[in-house]
Design a protein around this motif. Structure first.
Motif, short mmCIF file in Angstrom:
data_model
loop_
_atom_site.label_atom_id
_atom_site.label_comp_id
_atom_site.label_asym_id
_atom_site.label_seq_id
_atom_site.Cartn_x
_atom_site.Cartn_y
_atom_site.Cartn_z
N ASP A 1 -1.09 -2.51 -13.91
CA ASP A 1 -0.46 -3.82 -13.85
C ASP A 1 0.36 -3.98 -12.58
O ASP A 1 0.32 -5.02 -11.91
CB ASP A 1 0.45 -4.02 -15.07
CG ASP A 1 -0.29 -4.63 -16.24
OD1 ASP A 1 -1.46 -5.04 -16.07
OD2 ASP A 1 0.29 -4.71 -17.34
N LEU A 2 1.13 -2.94 -12.24
CA LEU A 2 1.93 -2.99 -11.02
C LEU A 2 1.02 -3.19 -9.80
O LEU A 2 1.29 -4.03 -8.94
CB LEU A 2 2.73 -1.70 -10.91
CG LEU A 2 3.68 -1.55 -9.71
CD1 LEU A 2 4.88 -0.69 -10.10
CD2 LEU A 2 2.97 -0.87 -8.52
N ALA A 3 -0.07 -2.41 -9.73
CA ALA A 3 -0.97 -2.50 -8.59
C ALA A 3 -1.65 -3.86 -8.49
O ALA A 3 -1.98 -4.32 -7.40
CB ALA A 3 -2.02 -1.39 -8.68
N ARG A 4 -1.85 -4.50 -9.61
CA ARG A 4 -2.51 -5.81 -9.62
C ARG A 4 -1.62 -6.91 -9.03
O ARG A 4 -2.13 -7.82 -8.36
CB ARG A 4 -2.90 -6.18 -11.05
CG ARG A 4 -3.56 -7.53 -11.21
CD ARG A 4 -4.03 -7.74 -12.64
NE ARG A 4 -2.96 -7.53 -13.61
CZ ARG A 4 -2.05 -8.47 -13.94
NH1 ARG A 4 -2.11 -9.67 -13.38
NH2 ARG A 4 -1.11 -8.21 -14.84
N VAL A 5 -0.32 -6.83 -9.23
CA VAL A 5 0.55 -7.94 -8.85
C VAL A 5 1.38 -7.69 -7.60
O VAL A 5 1.82 -8.63 -6.95
CB VAL A 5 1.50 -8.32 -10.01
CG1 VAL A 5 0.69 -8.75 -11.23
CG2 VAL A 5 2.45 -7.19 -10.36
N VAL A 6 1.63 -6.43 -7.24
CA VAL A 6 2.43 -6.13 -6.04
C VAL A 6 1.55 -6.28 -4.81
O VAL A 6 0.44 -5.73 -4.74
CB VAL A 6 3.03 -4.71 -6.11
CG1 VAL A 6 3.70 -4.34 -4.79
CG2 VAL A 6 4.04 -4.62 -7.25
N ARG A 7 2.03 -6.98 -3.82
CA ARG A 7 1.31 -7.21 -2.58
C ARG A 7 2.14 -6.69 -1.41
O ARG A 7 3.37 -6.80 -1.41
CB ARG A 7 1.02 -8.70 -2.37
CG ARG A 7 0.25 -9.34 -3.52
CD ARG A 7 0.09 -10.84 -3.31
NE ARG A 7 -0.75 -11.13 -2.16
CZ ARG A 7 -2.07 -11.25 -2.20
NH1 ARG A 7 -2.71 -11.09 -3.35
NH2 ARG A 7 -2.77 -11.50 -1.12
N SER A 8 1.47 -6.15 -0.41
CA SER A 8 2.19 -5.64 0.75
C SER A 8 1.25 -5.55 1.95
O SER A 8 0.03 -5.42 1.79
CB SER A 8 2.76 -4.25 0.45
OG SER A 8 3.45 -3.73 1.58
N GLY A 9 1.83 -5.58 3.14
CA GLY A 9 1.08 -5.39 4.36
C GLY A 9 1.16 -3.97 4.89
O GLY A 9 0.61 -3.68 5.96
N ALA A 10 1.83 -3.08 4.15
CA ALA A 10 1.92 -1.67 4.56
C ALA A 10 2.15 -0.82 3.32
O ALA A 10 3.08 -1.08 2.55
CB ALA A 10 3.04 -1.46 5.56
#
Length: 259
Positions: free
Chosen positions: A74-83
């Motif tokens: 779930d965390l990986a699905r919603v967290v976004r980052s450029g690094a």
């Protein structure tokens, strides 16, 4: 001994890098394809990422296998980052220091991971202890070879050494004391990636508009992946990759752009 991955580029969900590809880091925790030492990476995992406007990364780490964490997908699905920097761990000493021993290690804007092992740990590393300030030794995040290698790298970064040279000098220093060591190091500040290939596999993928990934092994079968030769230091950003001999980090080859 571990699998790890770093990414810099356009903002992306963590899942696109860590769980969705057919041979993702998630799958590499139990079925790596190119791991030369060990077969299962179940002794902890971690991911660090950077939020817009904040130079210091966030981390999510656990002592158990990544597949057993019911919240991570779930965390990986919603967290976004450029690094991003992430790792799954196969411990040299199983259970040592639990979550504290799971990469990525962090200090200020830096995230760090070590894939490998210091041969003869801890005895072989004893001659290197005087090279560190006492407070650095007393502040080790874990009693592991990886935490000690991180302290050596961080000391160099704090004295102004650039990332690629800090990794290369540390690798040469540790390998000099413990020649059979495997020292694939991975470092990011949220804008650039530095890494070493020293005793285990390392690959990169640079793609226009989609950023750069550096990883222990490819997470899919795309022909864009390139293997890094052993005894090499790599520097990358979202525009391309530069490779140089780890023994001579200043003698770099021209940067290979995203093409």
């Amino acid at each position: 001994m571990c699998r790890h991955l770093a990414y810099v580029g356009p903002e992306s969900p963590l899942a696109r890098l860590l769980t969705e590809p057919p041979h993702s880091l998630f799958r590499q925790s139990w079925a790596p394809r190119r791991q030369r030492y060990g077969t299962v990476n179940a002794d902890g995992f971690g991911v660090g990422w950077y939020a817009p406007g904040d130079p210091e990364p966030a981390r999510y780490r656990r002592a158990g296998p990544i597949w057993a964490d019911l919240s991570f997908t779930d965390l990986a699905r919603v967290v976004r980052s450029g690094a991003v920097l992430a790792a799954v761990r196969d411990a040299t000493l199983a259970g040592a220091d639990a979550e504290a021993a799971a990469a990525p290690f962090a200090a200020g804007r830096w995230l760090f991971s070590h894939n490998g092992a210091v041969a003869g740990w801890p005895d072989a590393a004893a001659p290197l202890v005087p090279t560190l300030p006492p407070v650095d030794l007393l502040s080790l995040p874990a009693r592991t070879d990886s935490a000690f290698v991180w302290a050596l790298v961080l000391h160099r970064l704090r004295t102004g050494t650039d990332p690629a040279r800090a990794l290369a000098e540390t690798v040469r220093e540790v390998a000099g004391a413990a020649p059979a060591s495997r020292l694939n190091l991975l470092l990011t500040d949220g804008a650039t990636i530095a890494a070493t290939a020293w005793g285990d596999s390392l690959w990169y993928r640079a793609e226009p508009g989609l950023g750069t990934v550096v990883a222990s092994e490819p997470y899919d079968d795309d022909p864009l992946w390139r293997e890094v030769p052993d005894r090499t230091v790599l520097t990358a950003d979202s525009t391309g990759v530069l490779l140089a001999p780890a023994a001579r980090p200043a003698a770099a080859s021209p940067k290979e752009p995203c093409t």
